[in-house]
Structures are given as C-alpha cells and as structure tokens.
Design a protein around this motif. Structure first.
Motif, PDB file in Angstrom:
ATOM      1  N   TRP A  50       0.823  -1.220   0.000  1.00 38.81           N
ATOM      2  CA  TRP A  50       0.000   0.000   0.000  1.00 38.81           C
ATOM      3  C   TRP A  50       0.855   1.268   0.000  1.00 38.81           C
ATOM      4  CZ3 TRP A  50      -4.476   0.297  -1.972  1.00 38.81           C
ATOM      5  CH2 TRP A  50      -5.308  -0.807  -1.974  1.00 38.81           C
ATOM      6  N   ALA A  51       2.019   1.186   0.670  1.00 38.95           N
ATOM      7  CA  ALA A  51       2.914   2.354   0.660  1.00 38.95           C
ATOM      8  C   ALA A  51       3.353   2.648  -0.769  1.00 38.95           C
ATOM      9  CB  ALA A  51       4.123   2.090   1.558  1.00 38.95           C
ATOM     10  N   LEU A  52       3.734   1.593  -1.483  1.00 37.78           N
ATOM     11  CA  LEU A  52       4.208   1.784  -2.860  1.00 37.78           C
ATOM     12  C   LEU A  52       3.058   2.236  -3.778  1.00 37.78           C
ATOM     13  CD1 LEU A  52       6.633   1.613  -4.755  1.00 37.78           C
ATOM     14  CD2 LEU A  52       6.103  -0.776  -5.169  1.00 37.78           C
ATOM     15  N   ARG A  53       1.872   1.642  -3.591  1.00 41.20           N
ATOM     16  CA  ARG A  53       0.725   2.040  -4.427  1.00 41.20           C
ATOM     17  C   ARG A  53       0.398   3.517  -4.239  1.00 41.20           C
ATOM     18  NH1 ARG A  53      -2.400  -3.213  -2.520  1.00 41.20           N
ATOM     19  NH2 ARG A  53      -1.293  -4.704  -3.823  1.00 41.20           N
ATOM     20  N   PHE A  54       0.387   3.983  -2.986  1.00 41.73           N
ATOM     21  CA  PHE A  54       0.074   5.398  -2.745  1.00 41.73           C
ATOM     22  C   PHE A  54       1.185   6.308  -3.273  1.00 41.73           C
ATOM     23  CE2 PHE A  54      -3.364   3.922  -0.058  1.00 41.73           C
ATOM     24  CZ  PHE A  54      -4.334   4.869  -0.333  1.00 41.73           C
ATOM     25  N   LEU A  55       2.416   5.804  -3.225  1.00 41.85           N
ATOM     26  CA  LEU A  55       3.526   6.601  -3.741  1.00 41.85           C
ATOM     27  C   LEU A  55       3.368   6.791  -5.261  1.00 41.85           C
ATOM     28  CD1 LEU A  55       6.041   7.985  -2.809  1.00 41.85           C
ATOM     29  CD2 LEU A  55       7.313   5.871  -3.051  1.00 41.85           C
ATOM     30  N   PHE A 121      14.978   1.307   3.867  1.00 48.26           N
ATOM     31  CA  PHE A 121      15.266   2.349   4.854  1.00 48.26           C
ATOM     32  C   PHE A 121      15.596   3.678   4.183  1.00 48.26           C
ATOM     33  CE2 PHE A 121      17.617   4.328   8.386  1.00 48.26           C
ATOM     34  CZ  PHE A 121      16.687   4.140   9.381  1.00 48.26           C
ATOM     35  N   VAL A 122      16.384   3.609   3.115  1.00 51.10           N
ATOM     36  CA  VAL A 122      16.744   4.849   2.392  1.00 51.10           C
ATOM     37  C   VAL A 122      15.480   5.476   1.790  1.00 51.10           C
ATOM     38  CG1 VAL A 122      18.043   5.800   0.430  1.00 51.10           C
ATOM     39  CG2 VAL A 122      19.116   4.108   1.910  1.00 51.10           C
ATOM     40  N   ALA A 123      14.634   4.617   1.201  1.00 51.47           N
ATOM     41  CA  ALA A 123      13.369   5.134   0.629  1.00 51.47           C
ATOM     42  C   ALA A 123      12.545   5.791   1.735  1.00 51.47           C
ATOM     43  CB  ALA A 123      12.591   4.002  -0.029  1.00 51.47           C
ATOM     44  N   LEU A 155      13.034   9.425  -6.829  1.00 52.42           N
ATOM     45  CA  LEU A 155      14.136   8.588  -6.333  1.00 52.42           C
ATOM     46  C   LEU A 155      13.584   7.610  -5.292  1.00 52.42           C
ATOM     47  CD1 LEU A 155      17.216   8.143  -6.330  1.00 52.42           C
ATOM     48  CD2 LEU A 155      17.367   9.798  -4.463  1.00 52.42           C
ATOM     49  N   ALA A 156      12.740   8.137  -4.385  1.00 55.03           N
ATOM     50  CA  ALA A 156      12.147   7.285  -3.344  1.00 55.03           C
ATOM     51  C   ALA A 156      11.360   6.145  -3.986  1.00 55.03           C
ATOM     52  CB  ALA A 156      11.241   8.121  -2.439  1.00 55.03           C
TER      53      ALA A 156
END
Ligand code: HEM
Length: 200
Positions: A50-55, A121-123, A155-156
């Motif tokens: 879900w984090a990636l989808r919202f991003l 973690f970097v993302a 980049l994230a």
C-alpha cells in the motif's frame, strides 16, 4: 454550480476516507485473525504494497490533472503523498515490532547486511524528508529549493521498487506492473525536456 460546490466540499474528506480504507481492511484482517499462517510477514507485505501504491498514485496526480484537465488531482496530491508516508511508517513499525522484535541492537546489522532492508530504509528516509517539508509554511520557507527536494519523490519510488524487486521470489507480475507504471510516470515528467533536446 451546485455540483462544483459539492465536489469542492467533499473532495478532501472523500479522498481521506478512501485512502484510509486499506488501513481498516488490514485492521479487520488482524482482528478476525485472517492473515494466514505467517501474520507478521503478511502484515509487512500488505503495508509495504500500500505504501508503494500510494507513492505511485502521488506521482500520477500531476499527469492525471494535465490529461483530464482537472485541478482536483493536484489539490489532493499532498494528502495522497502523506498517505504513502503513513503506510510506509506502519510498514516500518510492523517490521520493527513483529519481525525485528524490537531488538534495536540488531538494527545496524540488518541495515548493513541485508541490502533490501537498506533500500527500504533509504526510501523511508527520503519519504520522511518529503513529509516534514510538505506543509505550506515549509514551501514558503524553502522557496525554489522545495521543488528540488520534492523531485526526490521519484528517487524514493525507484528505490522502493528496487526494494520490492530484491525480495521478489516467484511473482514478478506485481513488480513488473509497478515498474512499468513508474517508467511511464517518469517519461511523462521528462518528456518536455527530452523533446526540447531532440528538437534543438
Ligand atoms: C523503513 C524501511 C523498510 C523496511 C525495514 C522494510 C521491510 C520490509 C520487509 C521485511 C518486507 C517483507 C519481505 C519478505 O519477507 O518477503 C518488505 C516488503 C515490501 N516493502 Fe518494505 N521496508 C521498508 C520500507 C519500505 C518503503 C518505504 C516502501 C514503499 C514506499 C516499501 C515497500 C515494500 C513492498 C512493496 C514490499 C513487498 C510487498 C509484496 O511483496 O507484496 N518498503 N519490506
């Protein structure tokens, strides 16, 4: 006139409620013990997805506003971006509490020895920077620099995608769809620059 008024009034509460739905859905699965044989891992996978989808949805807001000629997409962009950060934070907490079991002494080792954790973690650090600098006061304070800082959202997203690709074992389909989407969104953004270069 009434329709415009209603859309204005319900746009943000509507998007807010919609964006919270996955959270309640995951909460429901937790409450009804419906996360499968490895609940901690399932929680990490669901919140990460879900984090990636919202991003990606955040990145799609400007192109959609241009394609459909609707300013509403831009109006909710910040909120959608903050939801990406919200799901990434829950994802991080799930990892910290249920997978790392709060063994803070193992944090350094995890970060150094597991490249997919380093990438995640970097993302997450980049998303945190974007969330902190997202209020209007920060936009005014940072001026032109704000735009440069907020370009790192691409980049994230790229690093988050690499984080996913690193752990993909069998189902490449999902990673491929996200990858193609990100490539299209990047191309949409870079197209005016590329076109200028090609024509000059
Ligand atoms: C804070 C740093 C992060 C840590 C420690 C972390 C950790 C994890 C872990 C342990 C998994 C499950 C891996 C497995 O056992 O298969 C995972 C999966 C995933 N994470 Fe992260 N992650 C982080 C940040 C992020 C961020 C910022 C995003 C996206 C914005 C993200 C997106 C994903 C995705 C998409 C998956 C795979 C979901 C799936 O396969 O369905 N992660 N992460």
């Amino acid at each position: 006139m009434t329709a415009t008024f209603n859309l204005k009034r319900f746009l943000k509460p509507g998007v807010f409620s919609f964006a919270l739905m996955p959270f309640f859905l995951i909460g429901w699965k937790v409450a009804t013990n419906n996360l499968g044989p490895d609940p901690a891992k399932a929680l990490a996978l669901e919140t990460g997805s879900w984090a990636l989808r919202f991003l990606l949805l955040t990145l799609a807001m400007t192109p959609m506003s241009q394609v459909f000629g609707r300013v509403e997409f831009v109006k909710v962009r910040r909120m959608v971006g903050l939801f990406a950060f919200f799901y990434a934070s829950v994802h991080f907490l799930v990892w910290l509490v249920f997978l790392l079991e709060l063994r803070f002494e193992a944090l350094g080792e995890e970060l150094l020895e597991r490249p997919f954790i380093t990438l995640g973690f970097v993302a997450y650090l980049i998303l945190s920077l974007l969330a902190v600098t997202s209020p209007r006061a920060m936009v005014l304070k940072l001026g032109r620099r704000w735009k440069y800082i907020h370009r790192s959202v691409y980049l994230a997203a790229t690093i988050a995608l690499l984080h996913l690709i690193w752990i993909v074992r069998s189902n490449f389909g999902e990673a491929l769809v996200y990858g193609l989407l990100l490539a299209m969104l990047l191309l949409f953004r870079l197209w005016p620059i590329l076109r200028r270069k090609l024509l000059s």
